[in-house]
Design a protein around this motif. Structure first.
Motif, PDB file in Angstrom:
ATOM      1  N   UNK A 160       0.827  -1.207   0.000  1.00  0.00           N
ATOM      2  CA  UNK A 160       0.000   0.000   0.000  1.00  0.00           C
ATOM      3  C   UNK A 160       0.860   1.255   0.000  1.00  0.00           C
ATOM      4  N   UNK A 161       0.617   2.187  -0.910  1.00  0.00           N
ATOM      5  CA  UNK A 161       1.367   3.454  -0.892  1.00  0.00           C
ATOM      6  C   UNK A 161       1.250   4.133   0.471  1.00  0.00           C
ATOM      7  N   UNK A 162       2.362   4.632   0.976  1.00  0.00           N
ATOM      8  CA  UNK A 162       2.373   5.283   2.277  1.00  0.00           C
ATOM      9  C   UNK A 162       2.877   4.391   3.394  1.00  0.00           C
ATOM     10  N   UNK A 163       2.922   3.063   3.152  1.00  0.00           N
ATOM     11  CA  UNK A 163       3.398   2.179   4.206  1.00  0.00           C
ATOM     12  C   UNK A 163       4.918   2.154   4.231  1.00  0.00           C
ATOM     13  N   UNK A 164       5.458   1.832   5.398  1.00  0.00           N
ATOM     14  CA  UNK A 164       6.905   1.680   5.543  1.00  0.00           C
ATOM     15  C   UNK A 164       7.288   0.319   4.980  1.00  0.00           C
ATOM     16  N   UNK A 165       8.236   0.308   4.061  1.00  0.00           N
ATOM     17  CA  UNK A 165       8.670  -0.947   3.453  1.00  0.00           C
ATOM     18  C   UNK A 165      10.168  -0.909   3.221  1.00  0.00           C
ATOM     19  N   UNK A 166      10.869  -1.788   3.913  1.00  0.00           N
ATOM     20  CA  UNK A 166      12.312  -1.889   3.745  1.00  0.00           C
ATOM     21  C   UNK A 166      12.679  -2.955   2.731  1.00  0.00           C
ATOM     22  N   UNK A 167      13.885  -2.873   2.216  1.00  0.00           N
ATOM     23  CA  UNK A 167      14.385  -3.874   1.291  1.00  0.00           C
ATOM     24  C   UNK A 167      14.404  -5.250   1.931  1.00  0.00           C
ATOM     25  N   UNK A 168      14.721  -5.310   3.223  1.00  0.00           N
ATOM     26  CA  UNK A 168      14.769  -6.591   3.921  1.00  0.00           C
ATOM     27  C   UNK A 168      13.397  -7.262   3.946  1.00  0.00           C
ATOM     28  N   UNK A 169      12.346  -6.484   4.214  1.00  0.00           N
ATOM     29  CA  UNK A 169      10.993  -7.043   4.234  1.00  0.00           C
ATOM     30  C   UNK A 169      10.592  -7.567   2.866  1.00  0.00           C
ATOM     31  N   UNK A 170      10.912  -6.806   1.825  1.00  0.00           N
ATOM     32  CA  UNK A 170      10.586  -7.243   0.465  1.00  0.00           C
ATOM     33  C   UNK A 170      11.275  -8.564   0.148  1.00  0.00           C
ATOM     34  N   UNK A 171      12.562  -8.684   0.473  1.00  0.00           N
ATOM     35  CA  UNK A 171      13.290  -9.925   0.202  1.00  0.00           C
ATOM     36  C   UNK A 171      12.684 -11.105   0.950  1.00  0.00           C
TER      37      UNK A 171
ATOM     38  N   UNK B 115      10.960 -14.501  -0.666  1.00  0.00           N
ATOM     39  CA  UNK B 115      11.506 -15.817  -0.356  1.00  0.00           C
ATOM     40  C   UNK B 115      10.464 -16.708   0.307  1.00  0.00           C
ATOM     41  N   UNK B 116       9.622 -16.109   1.160  1.00  0.00           N
ATOM     42  CA  UNK B 116       8.570 -16.880   1.824  1.00  0.00           C
ATOM     43  C   UNK B 116       7.557 -17.430   0.825  1.00  0.00           C
ATOM     44  N   UNK B 117       7.406 -16.740  -0.289  1.00  0.00           N
ATOM     45  CA  UNK B 117       6.475 -17.168  -1.329  1.00  0.00           C
ATOM     46  C   UNK B 117       7.125 -18.110  -2.338  1.00  0.00           C
ATOM     47  N   UNK B 118       8.400 -18.402  -2.131  1.00  0.00           N
ATOM     48  CA  UNK B 118       9.096 -19.289  -3.050  1.00  0.00           C
ATOM     49  C   UNK B 118       9.662 -18.596  -4.266  1.00  0.00           C
ATOM     50  N   UNK B 119       9.622 -17.266  -4.296  1.00  0.00           N
ATOM     51  CA  UNK B 119      10.218 -16.510  -5.397  1.00  0.00           C
ATOM     52  C   UNK B 119      11.671 -16.185  -5.057  1.00  0.00           C
ATOM     53  N   UNK B 120      12.527 -16.313  -6.033  1.00  0.00           N
ATOM     54  CA  UNK B 120      13.943 -16.088  -5.795  1.00  0.00           C
ATOM     55  C   UNK B 120      14.428 -14.842  -6.530  1.00  0.00           C
ATOM     56  N   UNK B 121      14.730 -13.782  -5.784  1.00  0.00           N
ATOM     57  CA  UNK B 121      15.302 -12.592  -6.413  1.00  0.00           C
ATOM     58  C   UNK B 121      16.636 -12.931  -7.068  1.00  0.00           C
ATOM     59  N   UNK B 122      16.949 -12.234  -8.154  1.00  0.00           N
ATOM     60  CA  UNK B 122      18.204 -12.479  -8.849  1.00  0.00           C
ATOM     61  C   UNK B 122      19.362 -11.740  -8.202  1.00  0.00           C
ATOM     62  N   UNK B 123      20.551 -12.295  -8.355  1.00  0.00           N
ATOM     63  CA  UNK B 123      21.789 -11.667  -7.890  1.00  0.00           C
ATOM     64  C   UNK B 123      22.706 -11.482  -9.085  1.00  0.00           C
ATOM     65  N   UNK B 124      23.144 -10.253  -9.312  1.00  0.00           N
ATOM     66  CA  UNK B 124      24.047  -9.951 -10.421  1.00  0.00           C
ATOM     67  C   UNK B 124      25.371  -9.477  -9.820  1.00  0.00           C
ATOM     68  N   UNK B 125      26.348 -10.388  -9.770  1.00  0.00           N
ATOM     69  CA  UNK B 125      27.625 -10.095  -9.123  1.00  0.00           C
ATOM     70  C   UNK B 125      28.463  -9.150  -9.983  1.00  0.00           C
ATOM     71  N   UNK B 126      28.929  -8.065  -9.355  1.00  0.00           N
ATOM     72  CA  UNK B 126      29.699  -7.033 -10.054  1.00  0.00           C
ATOM     73  C   UNK B 126      31.134  -7.063  -9.566  1.00  0.00           C
ATOM     74  N   UNK B 127      32.087  -6.954 -10.492  1.00  0.00           N
ATOM     75  CA  UNK B 127      33.494  -7.032 -10.124  1.00  0.00           C
ATOM     76  C   UNK B 127      34.270  -5.756 -10.326  1.00  0.00           C
ATOM     77  N   UNK B 128      33.579  -4.644 -10.621  1.00  0.00           N
ATOM     78  CA  UNK B 128      34.265  -3.375 -10.848  1.00  0.00           C
ATOM     79  C   UNK B 128      34.448  -2.574  -9.577  1.00  0.00           C
ATOM     80  N   UNK B 129      34.367  -1.260  -9.711  1.00  0.00           N
ATOM     81  CA  UNK B 129      34.576  -0.356  -8.580  1.00  0.00           C
ATOM     82  C   UNK B 129      33.248  -0.076  -7.889  1.00  0.00           C
ATOM     83  N   UNK B 130      33.246  -0.148  -6.565  1.00  0.00           N
ATOM     84  CA  UNK B 130      32.046   0.178  -5.790  1.00  0.00           C
ATOM     85  C   UNK B 130      32.458   0.710  -4.426  1.00  0.00           C
TER      86      UNK B 130
END
Length: 245
Positions: free
Chosen positions: A182-193, A197-212
């Protein structure tokens, strides 16, 4: 292509540099602020529009960036009256976003190709792709593995190095992934992940090897300034080539 830049934090860990200036506007070297570097990079990587999620001292960011014309971008704003977490500000403008878009922290220095990263996410068909980076921490102590009861040692490692992947604070997202919130609710990246995962969906990971470099602490900011002369051609190659001409 569109990006949402999170620029509403107070930057308390970076004080005293952020006492009078919002963190995205602190200067790197003697030419650009962090946010300017990011905006130039987005334009050079094929992005056409940006939403700046602002809060603390947001009026200074509005006055500095304006409508984005000088960066070759169309810049709009969403105001965060109270902290909404990493993803919360995105919910406020979700209806105005394209089906796939970038979300990133406004205090990151990297030579990641944002456009290629977003396109790879679209091709994956996943709900979210996280740009990740290898980190390692060397323990200052000998590490013991003990039994569950805690009264016997089963293994010993002398000052081991622990390797893991961390989030770079850069995410490629698909709009439908956020429709449940819902727009206006507090939502962190951790909660989204955790929800995905609880629903069985797997977010993608794109490993970067440059400068960060995540500029969260004074020592990170000092490092960014120390490395600027060396890293400027890497972070802004288009401008380096123009200067050479």
């Amino acid at each position: 292509m569109h990006a949402v830049i999170l620029a509403g934090g107070k930057g308390t860990r970076l004080r005293p540099y952020t006492t009078c200036v919002p963190k995205p506007l602190v200067p790197i070297g003697d030419t650009y602020s962090i946010l300017e570097i990011v905006l130039h990079q987005l334009h050079n990587n094929g992005f056409h529009s940006v939403t700046l999620a602002i809060g603390h001292m947001g009026h200074l960011i509005r006055a500095f960036v304006g409508d984005g014309t000088r960066y070759g971008l169309e810049v709009t704003y969403t105001d965060e009256d109270t902290p909404l977490g990493t993803i919360g500000p995105v919910l406020q403008v979700l209806d105005d976003l394209p089906e796939h878009f970038l979300v990133m922290n406004g205090d990151v220095l990297t030579n990641l190709d944002y456009g290629a990263f977003l396109k790879k996410h679209v091709q994956s068909g996943g709900p979210v792709t996280v740009s990740t980076y290898n980190r390692e921490i060397k323990s200052e102590f000998g590490v013991l593995d003990v039994t569950e009861s805690g009264d016997q040692i089963v293994a010993f490692r002398e000052k081991p190095t622990v390797r893991f992947q961390v989030s770079m604070g850069i995410y490629a997202m698909t709009k439908e992934t956020l429709r449940r919130y819902t727009p206006g609710q507090v939502l962190g990246f951790d909660t989204l992940m955790l929800d995905l995962l609880a629903e069985g969906q797997r977010p993608g990971s794109d490993l970067f090897g440059g400068y960060w470099l995540d500029i969260g602490r004074p020592e990170d900011y000092d490092m960014a300034n120390q490395q600027w002369q060396q890293m400027a051609p890497v972070l802004l190659p288009h401008f380096a080539l123009s200067a050479a001409d």
